[in-house]
Design an enzyme around this catalytic site. Structure first.
Site, PDB file in Angstrom:
ATOM      1  N   HIS A 100       0.858  -1.194   0.000  1.00  0.00           N
ATOM      2  CA  HIS A 100       0.000   0.000   0.000  1.00  0.00           C
ATOM      3  C   HIS A 100       0.887   1.234   0.000  1.00  0.00           C
ATOM      4  O   HIS A 100       1.939   1.230   0.638  1.00  0.00           O
ATOM      5  CB  HIS A 100      -0.894   0.005   1.251  1.00  0.00           C
ATOM      6  N   ASP A 139      -7.952  -5.287   0.159  1.00  0.00           N
ATOM      7  CA  ASP A 139      -8.427  -6.175  -0.902  1.00  0.00           C
ATOM      8  C   ASP A 139      -8.005  -7.629  -0.712  1.00  0.00           C
ATOM      9  O   ASP A 139      -8.487  -8.506  -1.425  1.00  0.00           O
ATOM     10  CB  ASP A 139      -7.911  -5.681  -2.268  1.00  0.00           C
TER      11      ASP A 139
HETATM   12  N1  ACO Z   1       3.853  -7.812  -4.770  1.00  0.00           N
HETATM   13  C1  ACO Z   1       5.174  -7.808  -5.021  1.00  0.00           C
HETATM   14  N2  ACO Z   1       5.966  -6.743  -4.913  1.00  0.00           N
HETATM   15  C2  ACO Z   1       5.393  -5.603  -4.567  1.00  0.00           C
HETATM   16  C3  ACO Z   1       4.021  -5.501  -4.298  1.00  0.00           C
HETATM   17  C4  ACO Z   1       3.240  -6.662  -4.407  1.00  0.00           C
HETATM   18  N3  ACO Z   1       1.943  -6.660  -4.155  1.00  0.00           N
HETATM   19  N4  ACO Z   1       3.710  -4.227  -3.972  1.00  0.00           N
HETATM   20  C5  ACO Z   1       4.861  -3.544  -4.046  1.00  0.00           C
HETATM   21  N5  ACO Z   1       5.879  -4.368  -4.394  1.00  0.00           N
HETATM   22  C6  ACO Z   1       7.294  -4.004  -4.507  1.00  0.00           C
HETATM   23  C7  ACO Z   1       7.597  -3.232  -5.779  1.00  0.00           C
HETATM   24  O1  ACO Z   1       7.925  -4.094  -6.842  1.00  0.00           O
HETATM   25  C8  ACO Z   1       8.717  -2.343  -5.342  1.00  0.00           C
HETATM   26  O2  ACO Z   1       9.878  -3.115  -5.299  1.00  0.00           O
HETATM   27  P1  ACO Z   1      11.341  -2.435  -5.612  1.00  0.00           P
HETATM   28  O3  ACO Z   1      11.541  -1.429  -4.515  1.00  0.00           O
HETATM   29  O4  ACO Z   1      12.283  -3.563  -5.590  1.00  0.00           O
HETATM   30  O5  ACO Z   1      11.200  -1.813  -6.976  1.00  0.00           O
HETATM   31  C9  ACO Z   1       8.361  -2.003  -3.896  1.00  0.00           C
HETATM   32  O6  ACO Z   1       7.580  -3.112  -3.426  1.00  0.00           O
HETATM   33  C10 ACO Z   1       7.554  -0.703  -3.745  1.00  0.00           C
HETATM   34  O7  ACO Z   1       6.412  -0.826  -4.590  1.00  0.00           O
HETATM   35  P2  ACO Z   1       5.778   0.396  -5.367  1.00  0.00           P
HETATM   36  O8  ACO Z   1       5.003  -0.137  -6.532  1.00  0.00           O
HETATM   37  O9  ACO Z   1       6.830   1.425  -5.640  1.00  0.00           O
HETATM   38  O10 ACO Z   1       4.811   0.964  -4.245  1.00  0.00           O
HETATM   39  P3  ACO Z   1       3.639   1.974  -4.466  1.00  0.00           P
HETATM   40  O11 ACO Z   1       3.405   2.634  -3.177  1.00  0.00           O
HETATM   41  O12 ACO Z   1       3.895   2.821  -5.654  1.00  0.00           O
HETATM   42  O13 ACO Z   1       2.414   1.001  -4.854  1.00  0.00           O
HETATM   43  C11 ACO Z   1       0.620  -0.510  -4.664  1.00  0.00           C
HETATM   44  C12 ACO Z   1       1.438   0.588  -3.976  1.00  0.00           C
HETATM   45  C13 ACO Z   1       0.182  -0.038  -6.062  1.00  0.00           C
HETATM   46  C14 ACO Z   1      -0.630  -0.776  -3.846  1.00  0.00           C
HETATM   47  C15 ACO Z   1       1.478  -1.783  -4.768  1.00  0.00           C
HETATM   48  O14 ACO Z   1       1.843  -2.221  -3.472  1.00  0.00           O
HETATM   49  C16 ACO Z   1       0.780  -2.914  -5.528  1.00  0.00           C
HETATM   50  O15 ACO Z   1       0.847  -2.977  -6.759  1.00  0.00           O
HETATM   51  N6  ACO Z   1       0.070  -3.842  -4.785  1.00  0.00           N
HETATM   52  C17 ACO Z   1      -0.675  -4.887  -5.469  1.00  0.00           C
HETATM   53  C18 ACO Z   1      -2.011  -4.341  -5.984  1.00  0.00           C
HETATM   54  C19 ACO Z   1      -2.970  -4.048  -4.848  1.00  0.00           C
HETATM   55  O16 ACO Z   1      -3.182  -4.870  -3.962  1.00  0.00           O
HETATM   56  N7  ACO Z   1      -3.601  -2.876  -4.927  1.00  0.00           N
HETATM   57  C20 ACO Z   1      -4.621  -2.442  -3.949  1.00  0.00           C
HETATM   58  C21 ACO Z   1      -4.087  -1.352  -3.045  1.00  0.00           C
HETATM   59  S1  ACO Z   1      -5.292  -0.897  -1.851  1.00  0.00           S
HETATM   60  C22 ACO Z   1      -6.380  -0.001  -2.717  1.00  0.00           C
HETATM   61  O17 ACO Z   1      -6.078   0.750  -3.629  1.00  0.00           O
HETATM   62  C23 ACO Z   1      -7.793  -0.134  -2.368  1.00  0.00           C
END
Ligand code: ACO
Length: 433
Positions: A311, A368
């Protein structure tokens, strides 16, 4: 550039001088540097992809502390609202800023119940769409079209019009969403029933038919009400920011919320609830073992994420997922298919919480991760999950839209950019290229 900080200003040193920037402190001691005069004073702008460090407004709707796992609507902890309140009471709280008296609440419920039907002509819009349309496409189309049916409620400057539009959106969203499902099946639309409460009415419109008696299971209605409460607001997330942005052009509330529904649809935002259950279904069918799947997630070249994890704001735990996990445990003994998914989800969580990849990135289950398992237990089809999220988020979107319009700092949302394209060049006619 260099930043020096005192208790209530920040000094910015740049190429041609210094600038004192005010420090804004929120009611929970959150600190922000006010850069609203930055460009006019220095000629510089800021750049912040994904708005990771950027506050777009001051807001009194919801407080969220991602490090401590705290979420409060209008000051009330989410755990207390989940235990003691109802979705309609929470929607009143978000829209009006305070809990209603008994008399105010009775009036509000009465008003909601008397605006649940949609115009008969609006049903023709469903018929113009393919039967296998995604419910989010249908919901955004129908919600946007409400602006054509309520032309007398589209002036953002008229408080009575806005309140009328808000009431209709909260009241009609279950009908709009349930009709998208009925249309996909080719079944008749079921009219709303005033004697049922908000969640029971939705379940009735989803699952009843004119041919037989259908009694809503009170436990399932209660679970749905809880899900709606937990989704009701989450400060400046992607869809809420979209609703604000669209509304900032003076677009009407129906159009703004329709845009928010589209923003919510994406799999990195509300669409994750559908994606989580599709992921768990695939694992349940043996597509990968949980270990193989987790290895794929950790290997970046696969571009696979553990959906429902991570998140932007929560870097500890998401309090909503804790409530939902507990409710899953209580409810799922009644729904076998979902039980298997719950087991797989818990297994993935257990592995992730011990794994260096997830621990070092502070990735925890978000709202979620467990919500879809409960929707499955309610018998909701997988592609409807995000539409239910939209139903829950409706009062939050509206509360923010209203707050923005009375904010003395109100301005059209219009970010700047740093241009990195071609410098000026002369046009060459097509025969010479
Ligand atoms: N699975 C694997 N790796 C992940 C995940 C995940 N679910 N989420 C983040 N990471 C990793 C990224 O690859 C990144 O790795 P790095 O530093 O080696 O490049 C690091 O963790 C940071 O991730 P970002 O994408 O930069 O984090 P951001 O804050 O931009 O994104 C997000 C947040 C979009 C929610 C992300 O965690 C994600 O894609 N989660 C999966 C989708 C999801 O569950 N979305 C619902 C969110 S809640 C809502 O909106 C209601």
């Amino acid at each position: 550039m260099d930043l020096g900080m005192t208790s209530n200003t920040v000094k910015l040193c740049y190429d041609h001088g210094e600038l004192e920037l005010p420090l804004i402190v929120g009611s929970e001691d959150e600190k922000a540097i006010d850069i609203s005069k930055l460009r006019s004073a220095t000629g510089h702008i800021t750049i912040d992809p994904g708005y990771v460090n950027t506050g777009s407004c001051q807001s009194a709707v919801t407080f969220l502390d991602g490090e401590a796992g705290v979420l409060r609507y209008r000051g009330y902890p989410i755990e207390q609202l989940a235990e003691h309140s109802s979705f309609l009471e929470v929607s009143y709280l978000l829209l009006h800023g305070r809990l209603p008296s008994e008399k105010e609440f009775d009036r509000y419920v009465y008003e909601i119940k008397h605006h649940t039907m949609i115009h008969e002509d609006l049903k023709r819009l469903y018929q113009a769409l393919p039967k296998d349309s995604h419910p989010m496409a249908v919901c955004s189309a129908v919600v946007g079209t409400l602006g054509a049916f309520y032309k007398e409620l589209v002036d953002p400057r008229d408080v009575a019009q806005v309140d009328g539009a808000a009431l209709r959106l909260v009241a009609k969203m279950p009908t709009i969403a349930a009709y998208s499902y009925k249309y996909s099946l080719g079944q008749p639309f079921m009219y709303p029933v005033d004697s049922l409460d908000y969640p029971a009415n939705f379940l009735h419109m989803m699952f009843a038919t004119p041919c037989e008696e259908y009694a809503v299971d009170p436990l399932m209605a209660k679970v749905l009400d809880l899900l709606l409460i937990l989704h009701a607001d989450h400060e400046q997330n992607c869809s809420t920011s979209t609703v604000r942005m669209v509304g900032s052009s003076m677009a009407n509330l129906f159009a703004s919320v329709s845009a928010g529904i589209n923003a919510l649809w994406g799999s990195l935002h509300g669409g994750a609830n559908q994606a989580v259950v599709e992921m768990l279904d695939a694992l349940a069918k043996g597509a990968d073992t949980p270990e193989e799947f987790m290895n794929k997630v950790k290997d970046k070249k696969n571009n696979v994420r553990l959906m429902g994890f991570g998140h932007r704001v929560y870097k500890n735990f998401d309090p909503r997922s804790r409530v939902l996990k507990k409710v899953c445990g209580e409810v799922l003994s009644r729904a076998e298919g979902s039980c298997r998914l719950f087991e797989i989800a818990q297994g993935l969580e257990e592995v992730a919480l011990k794994d260096e990849y997830f621990v070092s990135r502070k990735l925890y289950p978000n709202v979620d991760f467990y919500s879809g398992i409960l929707y499955r237990a309610l018998g909701i089809p997988t592609n409807m999950y995000t539409a239910l999220f939209a139903m829950g988020r409706m009062p939050g979107w509206i509360a923010h839209w209203k707050e923005m319009h009375v904010d003395p700092a109100f301005k059209i949302g219009r970010p700047r950019q740093v241009y990195v394209g071609e410098k000026k060049r002369d046009y060459v006619s097509i025969s010479l290229r």
